[in-house]
Structure formats: C-alpha cells, structure tokens
Scaffold this active site. Sequence first.
Site, PDB file in Angstrom:
ATOM      1  CB  SER A 195      45.382  28.839  33.473  1.00 34.18           C
ATOM      2  OG  SER A 195      44.587  29.352  32.671  1.00 34.18           O
TER       3      SER A 195
ATOM      4  CG  ASP B 181      50.659  26.925  29.481  1.00 36.97           C
ATOM      5  OD1 ASP B 181      51.717  27.552  29.083  1.00 36.97           O
ATOM      6  OD2 ASP B 181      50.017  26.047  29.012  1.00 36.97           O
TER       7      ASP B 181
ATOM      8  CG  HIS C  61      46.233  26.112  29.275  1.00 36.94           C
ATOM      9  ND1 HIS C  61      47.252  26.663  29.722  1.00 36.94           N
ATOM     10  CD2 HIS C  61      45.235  26.341  29.915  1.00 36.94           C
ATOM     11  CE1 HIS C  61      46.870  27.803  30.678  1.00 36.94           C
ATOM     12  NE2 HIS C  61      45.652  27.422  30.833  1.00 36.94           N
TER      13      HIS C  61
END
Length: 416
Positions: free
Chosen positions: A246, A269, A324
């Site tokens: 992230s 991600d 996610h």
Amino acid sequence: MLPSKLHALFCLCTCLALVYPFDWQDLNPVAHIKSEAWVSKMQALMAAVSIGQTKIPRGNGSYSVGCTDLMFNYTNKGTFLRLYYPSQDDGHSDTLWIPNKEYFLGLSKFLGTHWLVGKIMNLLFGKIWTIYSAVGIDLASHGFIVAAIEHRDGSASSTYYFKDQSAVETGSKSWLYLRTLKRGEEEFPLRNEQVRQRAKECSQALSLILDIAHGRPVTNALDLEFDVEQLKDSIDRDKIAVIGHSFGGATVIQTLSEDQRFRCGIALDAWMLPMGDEVYSRIPQPLFFINSERFQYPSNIIGMKKCFLPDRERKMITIKGAVHQNFVDFTFVTSKMIGYLFTLKGHVDSNVAISLSNKASLAFLQKHLGLQKDFNQWDSLVEGEDDNLIPGTNIDTTNHEATLQNSTGIERPNLD
C-alpha cells in the site's frame, strides 16, 4: 543459533536481509509488559469473531522464526522496528500481535470513522508495524531477517517514542496518532512529504542494522531480553531488498530511488499517489509489482507503468479475486462474513493469496539477490503463470488520462 549468512529485507515498509540464523530468543517481545484487562479482552474478541480461518499462517521455510522489537535512539527521530529472524531452535510461542492499548485506540478511532461511512478497514493509512506477520514470518522462515519498520510520518494509526532518558526508564511513552487531511488541504504535498520521510527511515534502519552487524555497540531502549550482538557478522550486505504494501509500496519505490544499497524491491498493491514524477527514472534496481484484482484502478496502474523504462527489470502480476487487505493479517483473523462485509477477504482463499505472493516474492529475490536457494521453483509465478494469477494487470488504461489523481474523489479503488 543463527544459520550462516542471512539476507536482509526491509519490508512493509520493511527491510529484508539474508542472515545467519541465531538462537531463539524472546518471541513474545512484550511478555513482561502488563496488559490492560480490556486490551486482553479486545484481543480475545478479535479471535472469537473468527469462525472460519483464525490463525495467521506459520512460515513454510525450514527455519523456526523468532521475533523481537527494537528501538534505537528513543526520540521520534530514532529507529523503531519489529525484527523477524530465522532460528535453529524449534521452540515457538506467539508474538503479542498488538502490544499496547494505544494501538487499539488508534485503530479503533480510525476504524470507527470508516464504520460511520460504511467502509470500515478500507485502509490505505492507519496500519501499524505488527500486522504483517504472515509475510514477515514466512520470509524469515526461508532465511531472511525481516525488519518491519514503524513509521513516524503520521501515516500509522499510532506509534510512540520517549521524550528523554527518564521516560525510557519509567516506560512513559509519548504517542503519535494518524495525521488526517485538514479541510481544504491538498493530498499530494502531504503524502509526498510522508513517503520521503518513510524512505529515509528505511535507509536509517538499514544503516543501523549494518552497523550492528559490524560490531558497533548499541542499546535497545525497550527493556527486552534480546542480545543484538547476535546480529554481528550475520548479514550479507550485498543481498538486501525492500518490500512494502500500500503506502509501503510507494515507499519501496521512493527508497530504491534514493538508496542503491537496496538491490531490488517488491511493491504489494502499491498506492502510487505519493510519488513525484521525478522518481520514476531514478530506479535502476529490479522492481516487482504484486497487485490485487479488486483494489487497482487506472490512474494507479498508470503510475506503476511509469516505472517500466527500457533496460530496467520490471515485473507485474495480479492475484485474481484478491482485495487490498489480503496482504495483511486482518484477513486471517476475521470470519468470512466479517471479512467480506469489510473487504478484508476476497473471493480467493486468503491462504492461497498470501502463498502466491510470498512464493513469487521469494523467486524474484533469488534471481536478483543471487541466492543459492530453491526459490526458482516458483519462477513461473513471477510471470503470472497460475490459475489464480493474471500476468500484468486486469485494468485497462488505454483511454485513461494519466494525470487523473485518486485525491480528486473522481476515481476510487474497486472494492466490491
């Protein structure tokens, strides 16, 4: 007892290094810190909520895994990290997942806000260093020392430091909580400043660990029974990588652009909004993007594609049906109902998703760190060759404007 030389991985955003496994010590790094009764109840409640898969996966490598927390320079400018390391001892006990009530306060405050808007735990921010143990443990079980760094840039739900030596001695912590956008504040300047600080924290942590490996005496501000001298002569400084999820994925890219000691990077991600355009051409090291199918969106993928330059090693795969949070421990400690309701679980089994990600990461690391392991058995995963993988991305960016930013509110990740 540590094995012979280990690799270092600074991951999530954390450092990875190949190391020599050492004696098992202090897997519960806060065992002697008295927990508040309600914190224990909260932890028990989180476990009780899980009716299906409740356990965070153990490592699949040949080593047992030890864990401890380290804080060097107790101020908010110092280094604070959780260390996962390979051990030749077969003993095992659980690490305290969320070690202080203030972490619960930070998470609760942050998650409560999302509850009100109906999207609890759809986290780009608010994560803390302890919730990536499924990744850290697996990598350490394969011979890496994994340093999960606690960032103090305002993107964590909570973190702490000590104001002075007296505070260290009495255990009086000073807490920092999530920095939210002010009304009318533009997002990019703040996030870009944060990602730059995060990259410096990664480099600072690496310098410190290498100094320890060279025998420099240091003091852990936390009163834990872990002998840092075990790290002496244990780390191969030529086999160091960085991996992050992230905001940590953006930190991987920023860190690679600033510090050539990191030989390659893996972005899980990644959230690309914090990146300045000047960074993309400054990354000579190999870079691997592992994405979830349900999180990514056109402008984010366009940001990743800016890293794909001639004569640069770049790879991208997408895990089908993943969300996610499939890279985070939350996916393993919630029931199917809660997991689907709050997008903590995808349509792919959580264990399958993390296994694909970890195996593909190991194969990539073997190739670009020059490891003499058997991780090349998973080379096909790096190419996206699996029923649960998509080579490249599922997102069509053909007719999309590259300048569109997630902060405009026009475009958001696909979370359905």
